[in-house]
Design a protein around this motif. Structure first.
Motif, PDB file in Angstrom:
ATOM      1  N   LYS A  68     -13.033 102.047  81.004  1.00 25.42           N
ATOM      2  CA  LYS A  68     -13.947 102.406  80.432  1.00 25.42           C
ATOM      3  C   LYS A  68     -13.795 103.099  78.985  1.00 25.42           C
ATOM      4  CE  LYS A  68     -16.216 103.825  85.512  1.00 25.42           C
ATOM      5  NZ  LYS A  68     -16.642 104.765  86.042  1.00 25.42           N
ATOM      6  N   ALA A  69     -13.261 104.402  78.535  1.00 24.53           N
ATOM      7  CA  ALA A  69     -12.980 103.735  77.691  1.00 24.53           C
ATOM      8  C   ALA A  69     -12.370 103.092  76.328  1.00 24.53           C
ATOM      9  CB  ALA A  69     -11.261 105.465  77.291  1.00 24.53           C
ATOM     10  N   THR A  70     -11.712 102.453  76.878  1.00 26.24           N
ATOM     11  CA  THR A  70     -11.923 100.749  76.214  1.00 26.24           C
ATOM     12  C   THR A  70     -13.292 100.255  76.053  1.00 26.24           C
ATOM     13  OG1 THR A  70      -9.207 100.490  76.396  1.00 26.24           O
ATOM     14  CG2 THR A  70     -10.353  98.277  75.920  1.00 26.24           C
ATOM     15  N   TYR A  71     -14.251  99.882  76.796  1.00 22.66           N
ATOM     16  CA  TYR A  71     -14.811  99.574  76.781  1.00 22.66           C
ATOM     17  C   TYR A  71     -16.247 100.093  75.863  1.00 22.66           C
ATOM     18  CZ  TYR A  71     -13.673  95.177  79.163  1.00 22.66           C
ATOM     19  OH  TYR A  71     -12.950  94.043  79.746  1.00 22.66           O
ATOM     20  N   VAL A  72     -16.082 101.567  75.837  1.00 21.61           N
ATOM     21  CA  VAL A  72     -16.527 102.004  75.030  1.00 21.61           C
ATOM     22  C   VAL A  72     -16.919 102.110  73.924  1.00 21.61           C
ATOM     23  CG1 VAL A  72     -16.770 104.504  74.495  1.00 21.61           C
ATOM     24  CG2 VAL A  72     -17.674 103.888  77.020  1.00 21.61           C
ATOM     25  N   MET A  73     -14.787 102.259  73.827  1.00 21.47           N
ATOM     26  CA  MET A  73     -14.991 101.449  72.162  1.00 21.47           C
ATOM     27  C   MET A  73     -15.471 100.510  72.021  1.00 21.47           C
ATOM     28  SD  MET A  73     -13.779 104.379  70.903  1.00 21.47           S
ATOM     29  CE  MET A  73     -12.975 103.848  69.548  1.00 21.47           C
ATOM     30  N   ILE A  74     -15.257  99.626  71.964  1.00 23.16           N
ATOM     31  CA  ILE A  74     -15.446  97.820  72.120  1.00 23.16           C
ATOM     32  C   ILE A  74     -16.995  97.819  71.498  1.00 23.16           C
ATOM     33  CG2 ILE A  74     -15.314  95.884  72.952  1.00 23.16           C
ATOM     34  CD1 ILE A  74     -12.546  96.008  71.909  1.00 23.16           C
ATOM     35  N   LEU A  75     -18.032  98.409  72.917  1.00 25.83           N
ATOM     36  CA  LEU A  75     -19.261  98.593  73.157  1.00 25.83           C
ATOM     37  C   LEU A  75     -19.888  98.751  71.719  1.00 25.83           C
ATOM     38  CD1 LEU A  75     -19.957  97.207  76.585  1.00 25.83           C
ATOM     39  CD2 LEU A  75     -18.843  95.882  74.132  1.00 25.83           C
ATOM     40  N   ASN A  76     -19.284  99.924  72.075  1.00 29.23           N
ATOM     41  CA  ASN A  76     -20.446 101.814  70.918  1.00 29.23           C
ATOM     42  C   ASN A  76     -19.082 101.836  69.618  1.00 29.23           C
ATOM     43  OD1 ASN A  76     -22.515 101.925  72.827  1.00 29.23           O
ATOM     44  ND2 ASN A  76     -20.349 102.329  73.907  1.00 29.23           N
ATOM     45  N   VAL A  77     -18.715 101.344  69.384  1.00 31.01           N
ATOM     46  CA  VAL A  77     -17.817 101.255  67.752  1.00 31.01           C
ATOM     47  C   VAL A  77     -17.429 100.114  67.655  1.00 31.01           C
ATOM     48  CG1 VAL A  77     -16.034 102.094  66.538  1.00 31.01           C
ATOM     49  CG2 VAL A  77     -16.798 103.532  68.319  1.00 31.01           C
ATOM     50  N   LEU A  78     -16.427  99.174  68.097  1.00 32.44           N
ATOM     51  CA  LEU A  78     -15.932  97.205  67.173  1.00 32.44           C
ATOM     52  C   LEU A  78     -17.126  96.891  67.649  1.00 32.44           C
ATOM     53  CD1 LEU A  78     -13.694  96.411  65.852  1.00 32.44           C
ATOM     54  CD2 LEU A  78     -12.991  95.217  68.118  1.00 32.44           C
ATOM     55  N   LEU A  79     -17.714  96.627  68.240  1.00 28.94           N
ATOM     56  CA  LEU A  79     -18.903  95.084  68.554  1.00 28.94           C
ATOM     57  C   LEU A  79     -19.316  95.299  67.433  1.00 28.94           C
ATOM     58  CD1 LEU A  79     -20.067  93.243  69.334  1.00 28.94           C
ATOM     59  CD2 LEU A  79     -20.881  94.501  70.855  1.00 28.94           C
TER      60      LEU A  79
END
Lengths: 217, 682
Positions: A123-134
């Motif tokens: 969940k933490a990773t996807y928060v970063m991926i979808l809210n920051v990296l993407l």
């Protein structure tokens, strides 16, 4: 030895699988065409690579918005929302599992169910991926694309010399994420390819509490 | 209506008609001008007075020649922008104007003296004698204070260099007269520029315009070094028949008499011999409709060069079509720069009569890449986009056309190569005993004056250059280096007289000390290859000779001068169209360019201060003693996809990716080993 055939449960809807694979293909092809735009490889030729990269970028963006709409309207967004309660404890357990428990054949500290497919670290990773990296890639990519069309924006927004390195940095991060992401799927199910198979078929074996991945590998 | 008025009206109508059908045949235009009576400076017919022809009075009978002289930067040559030494923006400390008169040109070398120069070089009279490309008038007639030169002025205006002593001596302006603006030089179909140059060189300034007429047959040299008029070739009424004195709108060939190699004649280029451009600073540009394969030059792959030297010339576009007079009603306002800022186009046009009476000779110009004379007229020429619908023609196939057109000048792709050789190095550090610099050419394999040498041309270097619209684009350029000595605390160039005195033995040969220093193969002669200061010992030997002739503390400097390449344009079929030409390693925008075939010992070359370009990147000697400029577009804020990479980001990113892969492999291997152990465990 318990030889009972495990029950099959549906973990991904058809749209979720389509969304995932379209995003995956887009990201992968963006990385390849991006390499060609950067002059590292020669596959399509520079002009076609640029066009393909731009088209794929908009596919990614459009699909991301469609996915956002789906996840919001269906409530599936909750899969990605980390619950503050016990988050740190569960995340710590999950980390300990990756560092040591997985080698001893321990059970996953967080049971994977259709309703809770992601562990706290995911969940933490996807928060970063979808809210920051993407968004990072979208913004830097759009800036690069926009400067090609409206070059006079350079004076106010900075030139390609600013935006391209930022975009490339995001691309490296995505590439690293892809490697880690694919590998970690092999730790998610009872067998190394269970999670990937589930993302293809939508179903996976119900948890048997029989042990970790390596037990059946 | 009087006869005179009727005649003028007829002429005007004829000229307008000729203008409308212009491009069809220059010969037709040449017949539209009526026969004229040649007058001397006092307005008397020269047939009677025998005095030199005065264009001012001859042409001034119908045209306002004073207006023309006052509105012609070819006449002023920068003299109308004179300043005190050091007052020229972007100039050298000893420049007194931004134009050819007063701005030091390292390659041409000789310098207009300042009043405080201890060692006198060029007086105004010397300048006129050695600058036959100047059309006359302006500084060739008047002092800086606006008085006739014969009335005296500063030392530079009254004196000339005595070639025997190297000291200034009084110039007899009354005897030489002054060089009037020579209308015939450009408006006569058959000007004799060589005779004019020779007349100027011998100081017979007032005869210069008459000498220009020598190919008409109306004049011929007399025994006294002047010219006499051949009465039998004039009409009975004393006028010069238009068949003999074909006056016309200037053609491209007229411009080509001074500016690189522009031609409109039918003689095959190169038929008369090897490449010998009238303007050695023209960077090898040719404006001609002739096909390269039909030229007489020994071009590489000539059979495949089925393309004109310049596609515009091949399409009957002439110099004046883009660089026309701003008052010419046949060529409507040529751009935003020609209009007040709040107007797209200034619709006000002079009538044909007004234009013919007082035609502005401040011709349309772009933005020069070196020198800044007549800057007020920058951007008044007709640009590519004023004739070509660039966006639509390129938008159909060129990705990101707007971006490309914003970053690149049209010439960047439409002048992929310059066909002819150009002077790469002008080395004044060791001139020959007769005072000629050592020249090195690019674009030719072998000696440039050998017809058998293979002409290969060269690929220009793309440099950022601000255009008239204020946008900086990559424009193809030639870069040439001049090496020269400077002396004393003011670092003014050592004058040519002292250089010759230092290297020669006074009898046309090399000074023994110089020969001993340069003659590496000890054959008793100094070959072209030996005529360079490539070791400290050679440089020291020359420095000692210069000190011996009175030059204080000499040292070598180098100046790199850019020349923008705007001619030699090819059509779309032959232009650069491959994306990979720029968007790949070895990109055209970053291709190294040799700027000098030599670097004298201990010398450093810098971009001339009046260069209107930047050199982002590095310029340094390579391993073979050549000076090479390596462009780096990123230093100019340009990012070329496919070529430029963020090195630091790539390194950190690659490190992160490798670490991830290693982590995955390590973790995966550990899982596999642990799994095997658990299976093997009892």
């Amino acid at each position: 030895m318990n030889a009972a055939v495990p029950a099959r449960v549906r973990v991904y809807t058809g749209y979720e699988r389509l969304w995932h694979w379209v995003q995956a293909a887009s990201v992968l092809l963006l990385l390849v065409t991006g390499l060609e735009v950067a002059g590292v490889v020669r596959v399509l030729g520079f002009a076609r690579a640029v066009t393909a990269h731009e088209v794929l970028g908009f596919v990614l963006i459009g699909h991301a918005f469609l996915g956002l709409f789906y996840f919001l309207s269906s409530g599936a967004i909750r899969q990605y929302v980390a619950e503050p309660r016990d988050f740190a404890t569960l995340a710590w357990r999950q980390a300990r599992y990756y560092v040591s428990g997985i080698f001893r054949g321990e059970r996953h500290p967080v049971e994977r169910t259709p309703e809770h497919r992601l562990n706290p670290l995911q969940k933490a990773t996807y928060v970063m991926i979808l809210n920051v990296l993407l968004p990072w890639q979208v913004v830097t990519g759009l800036a690069t694309w926009g400067l090609e069309r409206w070059p006079r924006l350079e004076a106010t927004t900075g030139g390609l010399a600013l935006w391209v390195p930022l975009h490339v940095a995001g691309a490296w991060a995505f590439a690293a994420f892809l490697v880690g992401h694919v590998y970690l799927t092999t730790t998610a199910g009872p067998r190394p390819l269970s999670a990937i198979r589930a993302m293809v078929t939508g179903h996976e074996d119900a948890p048997t509490h029989a042990g970790a991945t390596e037990a059946s590998s | 209506m009087s006869l005179r008025r009727r005649t003028v009206s007829t002429v005007l109508i004829a000229l307008v008609a000729a203008g409308l059908v212009r491009g069809a045949a220059a010969a037709d235009r040449s017949t539209t001008h009526p026969a004229v009576e040649l007058l001397d400076a006092q307005g008397r017919p020269v047939l009677g007075s025998g005095a030199p022809v005065s264009p001012r009075t001859t042409c001034g009978a119908c045209h306002d020649t004073s207006f023309v002289a006052a509105h012609g930067y070819h006449v002023a040559a920068g003299a109308d922008e004179r300043t005190a030494p050091g007052g020229v923006s972007d100039g050298r400390p000893f420049d007194v104007s931004p134009g050819p008169f007063g701005r030091w040109d390292p390659a041409a070398y000789r310098r207009l003296s300042l009043d405080d120069d201890e060692r006198f070089d060029l007086g105004v009279a010397d300048w006129v004698r050695t600058h036959p490309r100047h059309v006359g008038g302006g500084p060739a007639e008047q002092t800086a204070a606006g008085r006739p030169l014969a009335q005296g002025g500063t030392r530079t205006e009254t004196d000339a260099l005595d070639p025997a002593t190297g000291r200034p001596v009084r110039w007899d302006w009354a005897a030489s007269g002054t060089a009037e603006p020579d209308c015939f030089l450009c408006h006569l179909a058959t000007p004799d520029a060589a005779a004019r140059a020779a007349t100027l060189a011998r100081g017979a300034f007032r005869w210069a315009a008459t000498a220009t007429l020598s190919r008409t047959g109306l004049v011929e040299p007399d025994d006294a070094g002047g010219w006499r008029f051949v009465r039998g070739r004039f009409d009975p009424d004393g006028t010069a028949p238009s068949a003999r004195l074909p006056l016309r709108n200037p053609t491209s060939g007229a411009c080509g008499a001074c500016h690189f190699e522009a031609t409109d004649d039918r003689t095959a280029l190169g038929a008369a011999g090897p490449w010998s451009p009238r303007d050695p600073r023209g960077a090898g540009q040719v404006f001609s409709s002739q096909r390269l394969r039909d030229s007489g030059f020994n071009l590489r792959d000539r059979e495949t060069l089925d393309v004109a030297f310049d596609v515009h010339a091949a399409r009957l576009v002439g110099c004046a079509d883009c660089h026309g007079s701003p008052s010419d009603p046949a060529r409507p306002a040529s751009g935003r720069a020609a209009a007040p800022r709040h107007l797209v186009v200034d619709a006000r046009r002079p009538s044909v009569g007004e234009h013919l009476r007082a035609p502005s000779h401040d011709f349309g110009k772009g933005v020069s890449s070196r020198g800044h004379a007549a800057r007020a007229h920058d951007g008044t020429m007709r640009g590519c986009a004023e004739c070509h619908d660039v966006a639509s023609s390129h938008g159909r196939w060129l990705p990101h056309a707007v971006r490309h057109l914003d970053a690149l000048a049209c010439e960047a792709c439409h002048v992929p190569r310059v066909a002819m050789p150009a002077v790469e190095t002008t080395d004044w550090t060791v001139p020959s005993p007769d005072g000629r610099p050592a020249l090195a050419w690019r674009g030719v394999e072998g000696r440039v004056d050998d017809p058998a040498s293979l002409v290969v041309g060269y690929e220009p270097v793309l440099l950022p250059h601000a255009g008239a619209d204020g946008r900086t684009r990559l424009v193809p350029h030639h870069l040439a280096t001049t090496w020269y000595w400077v002396a004393g605390p003011t670092a003014r160039p050592v004058r040519a007289f002292d250089l010759v005195a230092a290297v020669s033995d006074g009898a046309g040969g090399w000074h023994p000390d110089v020969r001993a220093a340069l003659d590496s193969d000890h054959d008793g002669a100094v070959s072209a290859a030996e005529q360079r200061l490539d070791t400290p010992a050679k440089a020291d030997a020359l420095a000692r000779r210069l000190v011996a002739v009175g030059v204080p503390s000499p040292r070598i400097e180098g100046a790199v001068d850019p020349t923008a390449i705007h001619h030699g344009v090819v059509d779309g079929a032959h232009a650069v169209a491959s994306c990979e030409a720029c968007h790949a390693d070895g990109s055209r925008v970053a291709r190294p360019f040799e700027v000098s075939d030599r670097v004298p010992a201990g010398a450093v070359a810098r971009l001339s201060p009046d260069a209107a370009v930047a050199l982002p990147g590095a310029m340094a000697p390579d391993g073979r003693g050549r000076l090479v400029y390596a462009p780096e577009p990123a230093q100019a804020g340009r990012w070329v996809l496919g070529r430029d990479r963020p090195v630091l980001v790539d390194r950190v990113g690659a490190l992160a990716l490798v670490a991830t892969v290693l982590g995955v492999l390590g973790h995966g291997a550990a899982r596999w080993v642990a799994s095997r152990r658990r299976k093997e465990a009892p």
